[in-house]
Design a protein around this motif. Structure first.
Motif, short mmCIF file in Angstrom:
data_model
loop_
_atom_site.label_atom_id
_atom_site.label_comp_id
_atom_site.label_asym_id
_atom_site.label_seq_id
_atom_site.Cartn_x
_atom_site.Cartn_y
_atom_site.Cartn_z
N SER A 12 0.87 -1.17 0.00
CA SER A 12 -0.24 0.01 -0.07
C SER A 12 0.90 1.30 0.09
O SER A 12 1.96 1.32 0.46
N LEU A 13 0.27 2.41 -0.49
CA LEU A 13 0.95 3.82 -0.69
C LEU A 13 -0.36 4.55 -0.17
O LEU A 13 -1.28 4.43 -0.69
N SER A 14 0.15 5.69 0.63
CA SER A 14 -0.89 6.77 1.05
C SER A 14 -0.27 8.20 0.71
O SER A 14 0.83 8.09 1.00
N TYR A 15 -0.87 9.30 0.41
CA TYR A 15 -0.59 10.53 0.35
C TYR A 15 -1.67 11.26 0.92
O TYR A 15 -3.04 11.01 0.43
N GLU A 16 -1.29 12.51 1.45
CA GLU A 16 -2.61 13.45 1.70
C GLU A 16 -1.75 14.53 1.41
O GLU A 16 -1.08 15.32 1.92
N GLY A 17 -2.67 15.38 0.69
CA GLY A 17 -2.21 16.80 0.14
C GLY A 17 -3.11 17.30 -1.10
O GLY A 17 -4.16 16.78 -1.25
N VAL A 18 -2.26 17.95 -2.16
CA VAL A 18 -2.71 18.46 -3.16
C VAL A 18 -2.41 17.60 -4.45
O VAL A 18 -0.98 17.19 -4.39
N PHE A 19 -3.45 17.45 -5.17
CA PHE A 19 -3.06 16.60 -6.33
C PHE A 19 -4.01 16.64 -7.38
O PHE A 19 -5.18 17.29 -7.02
N ASN A 20 -3.85 16.17 -8.53
CA ASN A 20 -5.07 16.22 -9.84
C ASN A 20 -5.56 14.86 -9.93
O ASN A 20 -4.45 14.07 -10.60
N ILE A 75 -4.84 -2.69 -9.07
CA ILE A 75 -4.38 -1.43 -8.27
C ILE A 75 -5.90 -0.91 -7.93
O ILE A 75 -6.69 -0.57 -8.55
N PHE A 76 -5.72 -0.96 -6.55
CA PHE A 76 -7.21 -0.35 -6.01
C PHE A 76 -7.00 1.00 -5.35
O PHE A 76 -6.01 1.22 -4.62
N MET A 77 -7.67 2.08 -5.92
CA MET A 77 -7.24 3.56 -5.44
C MET A 77 -8.41 3.95 -4.83
O MET A 77 -9.75 3.78 -5.11
N ILE A 78 -8.44 4.76 -3.45
CA ILE A 78 -9.24 5.44 -2.88
C ILE A 78 -9.16 6.72 -2.70
O ILE A 78 -7.75 7.04 -2.13
N PHE A 79 -9.64 7.79 -3.04
CA PHE A 79 -9.72 9.21 -2.90
C PHE A 79 -10.52 9.57 -2.10
O PHE A 79 -11.82 9.58 -2.39
N SER A 80 -10.33 10.05 -0.96
CA SER A 80 -11.23 10.50 0.10
C SER A 80 -11.03 11.81 0.63
O SER A 80 -9.98 12.51 0.59
N ARG A 81 -12.06 12.37 1.16
CA ARG A 81 -12.00 13.78 1.85
C ARG A 81 -11.51 14.81 0.60
O ARG A 81 -11.00 15.66 1.02
N LYS A 98 -7.75 18.40 -3.40
CA LYS A 98 -7.23 18.26 -2.08
C LYS A 98 -7.81 17.25 -1.07
O LYS A 98 -8.90 17.09 -1.19
N GLY A 99 -7.00 16.22 -0.56
CA GLY A 99 -7.49 15.18 -0.14
C GLY A 99 -6.44 14.13 0.33
O GLY A 99 -5.25 14.42 0.18
#
Length: 121
Positions: A12-20, A75-81, A98-99
């Motif tokens: 797994s890999l996670s990131y929190e911040g600004v992206f497109n 690849i399972f991707m979850i974009f939240s908040r 942002k999320g």
């Protein structure tokens, strides 16, 4: 019957911040396409509320190595908040998200995926 051997299980890999999200998906799609993978999209789901949204994507890029073996990468991707924002860079406005982004990776080698070994002598 196809045999499935697990190469990578649940990295797994996670990131929190600004992206497109749109540009990120294009980068992932281009990377696999340049390396000879085809893609199967399993899940594409979006939930929008008044204050935020959530996007869930599941793709399986696959590559046929031979007539009897194939490599699958899940690849399972979850974009939240997620919330939309505008960033100005070099006097050009860019629409960004942002999320939080979470990625889960699994990789498999699938042999006899067309059942050739069982159906022919």
């Amino acid at each position: 019957m196809a045999e499935v051997r697990t190469l990578i299980d649940g990295k797994s890999l996670s990131y929190e911040g600004v992206f497109n999200i749109r540009d990120l998906y294009k980068v992932i799609d281009t990377w696999f396409r340049e390396r000879g993978y085809d893609k199967q999209e399993i899940k594409n789901w979006e939930d929008v509320s008044e204050s935020e949204k959530q996007v869930v994507l599941e793709i399986i890029p696959y590559k046929k190595v031979s007539d009897y073996a194939r490599i699958d990468i899940r690849i399972f991707m979850i974009f939240s908040r997620l919330s939309d924002m505008v960033i100005e860079k070099d006097s050009i406005k860019h629409k960004m998200n942002k999320g939080r982004a979470e990625f889960y990776f699994d990789a498999y080698v699938v042999t006899d995926y067309e059942n050739k070994w069982e159906t022919r002598p």
